[in-house]
Design a protein around this motif. Structure first.
Motif: not given
Length: 595
Positions: A24-34, A178-182
């Protein structure tokens, strides 16, 4: 045997592991930043390998600790300094979770980097007195190279081995996931497309995650192969080596990595310079390699309709006619090589002036403002049909740069669709005219090098480059890539990557390993004479390492290929130390006989 077993597994099996992991890469998280591309990140090539890399590196380190006799060498200083650098960088990182485990379809965090240093140390301490052990490691490296090449060549032909139902079922999760992934394609074909479809003749990633990594991987192994082929006197072995060379050279071509090709050519040129006095002896073998290479290139290029030739001859242009867009309270400054445009917000219209304050005449047709004058023929402004205060600056391409008209002047629209200030980050401005060169690498380097002022000795932590890079340089991306929203995830330079992520101390440690190794190897292999098997392998490793380091000027490090490099480097250092000692002992024996 136990001391080389982890390395054999990493050479043979590790590079071909492919499996999709979803994070998961929720908006606002460090994971989303990268990885700011969606709510989840699908990784095929790196995380699953990492799960094998860390325990095998730990096992290698345990074996090293239990060894009674450890190699004492100056190389240990560089490895230790590198490990200290990455450790302090991680401990000091403000982005702890990313620095520790990595992220963003890379996963080259602290444990990955630590594994590299440990594997180099383990390979450096292998007992190379047993030449069969050295031979086994080299054969393992070649075997892994063949497996990766088969994956790459079959992908290039649209018949990927990963389409085999059993493998495909293991690699891909269920359709609902797979449908939820970018996942970032970056212009490359994804593993989902490779397995579900049959695309042909693209820049293949094989099992390594990116065609550039395929290029670096091939350059490393081809350097070794060329030397082994030239120096082998047994006809059957020579024939088998030629087959292996053909397969891995085909991978290099299928990757269409110009960096890999340049690196391989540089390594071959270095070898020719070292062997110039033996050219008569080696000429038939050189000509055989050349003939096979031309044959493979011609066949693959013909089969693919010329796509390989097109890639080699590709000219992406140099730079842009436009340098910079800056904003102040009065409006915008569009700086060009042929002048400056001053754009102001008026009551109902725009006011546009040239560099000396003369008003630029324009006319509006169907919601688009066209500037008059030959110098401005490619510049236009299109009003947004949805938002009254948004206009789009077009500079002659298909894409446009959004401008938000506010009471205070102008803003732009950021990646998240919100109004942001127009920024112009520090850059090396004299590179502006060539910033499109090298698949836009010059653009990335021109913005990355100034970051060294911020990152200093210890950087911001492993894998934090995407966070540190000025991703809000929307206009710079617009004039280089043709879109303001290109996400820059890596510097395309292994040395810059190291200096920015983990700081100058880790880079210094790395250089204190590779530079002495290169000079020692050059000294060892500058002499002419009958070479022992260890000396032949040592020369091959030298050429391979040199080629990889040249590729590192254009490509970055990655979990999928870096372990191979560090293990081969460690083995090369061990062989050099043994050869120097052996030659010294032989010299002493000759001296004793004379006395």
């Amino acid at each position: 045997m136990i001391e080389v077993l982890p390395l054999i597994v990493l050479f043979v099996i590790y590079p071909v592991i492919v499996k999709m992991n979803i994070f998961p890469t929720p908006r606002g998280s460090l994971e989303y930043l990268v990885h700011p591309l969606g709510d989840a990140n699908g990784d095929f090539y790196f995380y699953e390998k990492l799960k094998l890399l860390i325990p095998l590196a730990a096992l290698s380190f345990l074996i090293y600790l239990l060894k009674r006799k450890k190699v004492r060498t100056r190389y240990n200083v560089g490895i230790a300094l590198y490990i200290v650098g990455i450790t302090v960088s991680t401990l000091m990182s403000p982005f702890w979770s990313i620095a520790l485990k990595g992220g963003g379809n890379r996963y080259e965090g602290y444990f990955a980097l630590l594994s590299y240093g440990v594997l180099a140390l383990a390979a450096l301490n292998i007992s190379v007195e047993n030449v069969k052990r050295v031979r086994l490691l080299i054969y393992s490296l070649l075997a892994g190279g063949v497996l990766v090449s088969i994956a790459g060549i079959t992908e290039f032909l649209g018949r990927s081995i990963y389409k085999i139902p059993l493998l495909a079922q293991w690699i891909l999760p269920g359709e609902e996931l797979m449908g939820k992934v970018v996942y970032p394609s970056g212009g490359y074909t994804s593993m989902i497309e490779v397995i579900k479809g049959s695309p042909q003749f693209h820049n293949v990633s094989a099992s390594l995650g990116n065609s550039n990594y395929s290029g670096s991987f091939a350059a490393l192994i081809l350097g070794i192969l060329v030397v082994l082929f030239l120096e082998n006197k047994r006809l059957l072995q020579k024939f088998l080596l030629l087959i292996v060379y053909s397969v891995i050279f085909a991978l290099l071509l299928a990757s269409r990595s110009r960096a890999g090709m340049v690196a391989f050519q540089a390594g071959t040129l270095l070898l020719l310079l070292l062997k110039i006095r033996e050219v008569r002896r080696l000429l038939p073998s050189f000509l055989a390699l050349l003939a096979v290479s031309i044959g493979i290139y011609s066949s693959m290029d013909y089969l693919s309709g010329g796509v390989i030739r097109e890639q080699l001859a590709k000219d992406e242009g140099a730079g842009s006619s436009y340098k910079e867009l800056t904003a102040d309270k009065g409006g915008l400054w569009l700086e060009m090589y042929e002048g400056v445009l001053r754009i102001k917000r008026a009551e109902k219209e725009l006011e546009i002036y040239d560099e000396v304050g003369r008003e630029v005449i324009f006319e509006e047709k169907e919601g688009t403002i066209y500037l008059k004058g030959e110098k401005y023929e490619k510049i236009s402004f299109r009003r947004d049909s949805r938002y009254q205060n948004v206009i789009h600056l077009n500079l002659g391409g298909e894409s446009s740069y959004p401008l938000v008209v506010t009471k205070g002047g102008f803003k732009t629209i950021g990646r998240d669709g919100k109004a942001e200030e127009i920024v112009s980050p520090e850059r090396i401005s004299f590179l502006d005219k060539i910033q499109k060169k090298g698949s836009k690498r010059i653009y990335i380097w021109s913005r990355s090098i100034p970051l060294l002022k911020k990152t200093g000795l210890f950087g911001y932590g492993p894998d934090t480059y995407p966070i540190i890079y000025p991703q809000n340089d929307y206009f710079g991306k617009f004039i280089s890539y043709g879109t303001p929203y290109m996400f820059i995830s890596k510097p395309h330079n292994m040395y810059l990557q190291m200096a920015i992520n983990t700081g100058l101390l880790s880079l210094l440690g790395f250089l204190l390993v590779v530079i002495p190794y290169l000079f020692q190897s050059l000294k060892i292999h500058s002499s002419v004479g009958e070479a022992t098997e260890r000396e032949v392998i040592s020369l091959g490793i030298f050429i391979g390492i040199f080629s990889y380091l040249i590729a590192g000027l254009f490509n970055d490090s990655a979990v999928s290929i870096a372990p191979n490099f560090w293990m081969v480097l460690g083995l090369g250092m061990a062989l050099n130390i043994f050869i120097v000692k052996e030659r010294r002992e032989r010299g002493i024996e000759r001296l004793k006989r004379r006395v």
